[in-house]
Each structure stands twice: as C-alpha cells, then as structure tokens.
Design a protein around this motif. Structure first.
Motif, PDB file in Angstrom:
ATOM      1  N   VAL A 127       0.836  -1.198   0.000  1.00 44.82           N
ATOM      2  CA  VAL A 127       0.000   0.000   0.000  1.00 44.82           C
ATOM      3  C   VAL A 127       0.870   1.246   0.000  1.00 44.82           C
ATOM      4  O   VAL A 127       0.681   2.162  -0.793  1.00 44.82           O
ATOM      5  CB  VAL A 127      -0.947   0.019   1.225  1.00 44.82           C
ATOM      6  CG1 VAL A 127      -1.632   1.372   1.363  1.00 44.82           C
ATOM      7  CG2 VAL A 127      -1.977  -1.091   1.131  1.00 44.82           C
ATOM      8  N   ALA A 128       1.835   1.305   0.911  1.00 43.21           N
ATOM      9  CA  ALA A 128       2.710   2.486   1.011  1.00 43.21           C
ATOM     10  C   ALA A 128       3.476   2.712  -0.287  1.00 43.21           C
ATOM     11  O   ALA A 128       3.616   3.857  -0.722  1.00 43.21           O
ATOM     12  CB  ALA A 128       3.679   2.306   2.180  1.00 43.21           C
ATOM     13  N   TYR A 130       2.552   1.800  -3.320  1.00 43.89           N
ATOM     14  CA  TYR A 130       1.577   2.254  -4.322  1.00 43.89           C
ATOM     15  C   TYR A 130       1.295   3.742  -4.150  1.00 43.89           C
ATOM     16  O   TYR A 130       1.287   4.502  -5.121  1.00 43.89           O
ATOM     17  CB  TYR A 130       0.276   1.437  -4.208  1.00 43.89           C
ATOM     18  CG  TYR A 130      -0.785   1.884  -5.174  1.00 43.89           C
ATOM     19  CD1 TYR A 130      -0.793   1.394  -6.474  1.00 43.89           C
ATOM     20  CD2 TYR A 130      -1.753   2.812  -4.798  1.00 43.89           C
ATOM     21  CE1 TYR A 130      -1.752   1.814  -7.376  1.00 43.89           C
ATOM     22  CE2 TYR A 130      -2.709   3.234  -5.691  1.00 43.89           C
ATOM     23  CZ  TYR A 130      -2.722   2.747  -6.977  1.00 43.89           C
ATOM     24  OH  TYR A 130      -3.678   3.167  -7.873  1.00 43.89           O
ATOM     25  N   ILE A 131       1.060   4.166  -2.913  1.00 43.40           N
ATOM     26  CA  ILE A 131       0.768   5.568  -2.639  1.00 43.40           C
ATOM     27  C   ILE A 131       1.961   6.449  -2.991  1.00 43.40           C
ATOM     28  O   ILE A 131       1.807   7.515  -3.573  1.00 43.40           O
ATOM     29  CB  ILE A 131       0.339   5.757  -1.170  1.00 43.40           C
ATOM     30  CG1 ILE A 131      -1.032   5.103  -0.945  1.00 43.40           C
ATOM     31  CG2 ILE A 131       0.323   7.227  -0.767  1.00 43.40           C
ATOM     32  CD1 ILE A 131      -1.453   5.006   0.501  1.00 43.40           C
ATOM     33  N   LYS A 132       3.130   5.980  -2.675  1.00 47.40           N
ATOM     34  CA  LYS A 132       4.358   6.743  -2.969  1.00 47.40           C
ATOM     35  C   LYS A 132       4.530   6.930  -4.484  1.00 47.40           C
ATOM     36  O   LYS A 132       4.925   8.000  -4.945  1.00 47.40           O
ATOM     37  CB  LYS A 132       5.561   5.979  -2.395  1.00 47.40           C
ATOM     38  CG  LYS A 132       6.876   6.682  -2.518  1.00 47.40           C
ATOM     39  CD  LYS A 132       7.961   5.827  -1.865  1.00 47.40           C
ATOM     40  CE  LYS A 132       9.331   6.379  -2.163  1.00 47.40           C
ATOM     41  NZ  LYS A 132      10.374   5.525  -1.609  1.00 47.40           N
ATOM     42  N   GLU A 133       4.211   5.894  -5.251  1.00 45.22           N
ATOM     43  CA  GLU A 133       4.384   5.955  -6.707  1.00 45.22           C
ATOM     44  C   GLU A 133       3.249   6.696  -7.400  1.00 45.22           C
ATOM     45  O   GLU A 133       3.413   7.146  -8.532  1.00 45.22           O
ATOM     46  CB  GLU A 133       4.518   4.552  -7.280  1.00 45.22           C
ATOM     47  CG  GLU A 133       5.811   3.878  -6.899  1.00 45.22           C
ATOM     48  CD  GLU A 133       5.922   2.438  -7.412  1.00 45.22           C
ATOM     49  OE1 GLU A 133       5.011   1.981  -8.115  1.00 45.22           O
ATOM     50  OE2 GLU A 133       6.933   1.786  -7.087  1.00 45.22           O
ATOM     51  N   ALA A 134       2.099   6.789  -6.738  1.00 45.12           N
ATOM     52  CA  ALA A 134       0.916   7.411  -7.377  1.00 45.12           C
ATOM     53  C   ALA A 134       1.056   8.899  -7.540  1.00 45.12           C
ATOM     54  O   ALA A 134       1.800   9.580  -6.946  1.00 45.12           O
ATOM     55  CB  ALA A 134      -0.323   7.089  -6.561  1.00 45.12           C
TER      56      ALA A 134
END
Length: 134
Positions: A127-128, A130-134
């Motif tokens: 999750v972290a 994914y959020i960082k890359e988004a």
C-alpha cells in the motif's frame, strides 16, 4: 513474544508507520497481559484495548487506500476482517476459561503477533509503495 518496531516494519508512509507503532504497543501489552496465570479480566480488558485501536487503524488505512484508488482495497479489507475475527475468537476463548491458557497464548502468537508482522511486511508495504508511486 513482544514485537520491536524496526526498519523491517517501516512502510515509508508516516501515517501508517505512526499508527503501527501504537498498534504494536497494544499487541505487546496483550502479550504481557495474556500470559498463563494472569487474571481473566486483565486479558479481556487488554483485548478490548487492542480492538479499539485496531478499528481506528484499519478504518484509517482503508480510507487512505480508498483516497488513492488502491486496486487491492477489497483484498486488504478481507485481510483486516481475518484479524478482527481472530481477536473475536480469542475473546470467546477467554470467556470460556478462567483466564489465559497455553492455547490462548499460542493463539495470540499465531493469530495476532505473527499475523501482524506478515501483514505489515507484505500488505501494508505494498500500500505504502503504491501511494508513494501514485
């Protein structure tokens, strides 16, 4: 059987990591208060203390995933439901006994400590990231 929050458990997301520190502190309290020979009411209160924060944390984590349109949100929610059921089962186990038993202690290790470590290292790190890359 306590958990130490270290680099291996860091996700890189400040919100998640801060909440994990508190969640781990509560799990550690459960492992201390849920030993054979402790009073039943102490272990029950500690389980309730853990679940209060678990509900808060899981809601915050799921909201964060929703905000970022995380594609594995439903699967993650199912993982959270497994944990909630495990803690409910522990509570039932305590209700049926005079206090924590060897079986209770083993169930805490397997269904709370081990589960949480795996969940953070696999699911929450994804999750972290994914959020960082988004």
């Amino acid at each position: 059987m306590s958990i130490e929050f270290d680099k291996a458990l860091e996700t890189g997301n400040d919100l998640i990591d801060t909440q994990h520190r508190e969640l781990i502190a509560r799990v550690n309290k459960l492992t201390a208060d849920g030993v054979v020979g402790k009073e039943k009411n102490v272990a029950v209160q500690t389980l309730d203390f853990l679940m209060d924060y678990t509900d808060f944390h899981f809601n915050a984590e799921e909201n964060l995933q929703e905000e970022h349109a995380y594609p594995l949100l439903d699967a993650h929610k199912k993982q959270h439901a497994v944990f909630v059921k495990a803690v409910d089962d522990l509570r039932e186990m305590l209700e049926e006994e005079e206090g924590p038993t060897e079986a209770f202690v083993e169930a805490v290790r397997k269904n709370v400590v081990d589960w949480l470590l795996r969940h953070i290292q696999i699911w929450d790190k994804q999750v972290a990231e994914y959020i960082k890359e988004a």
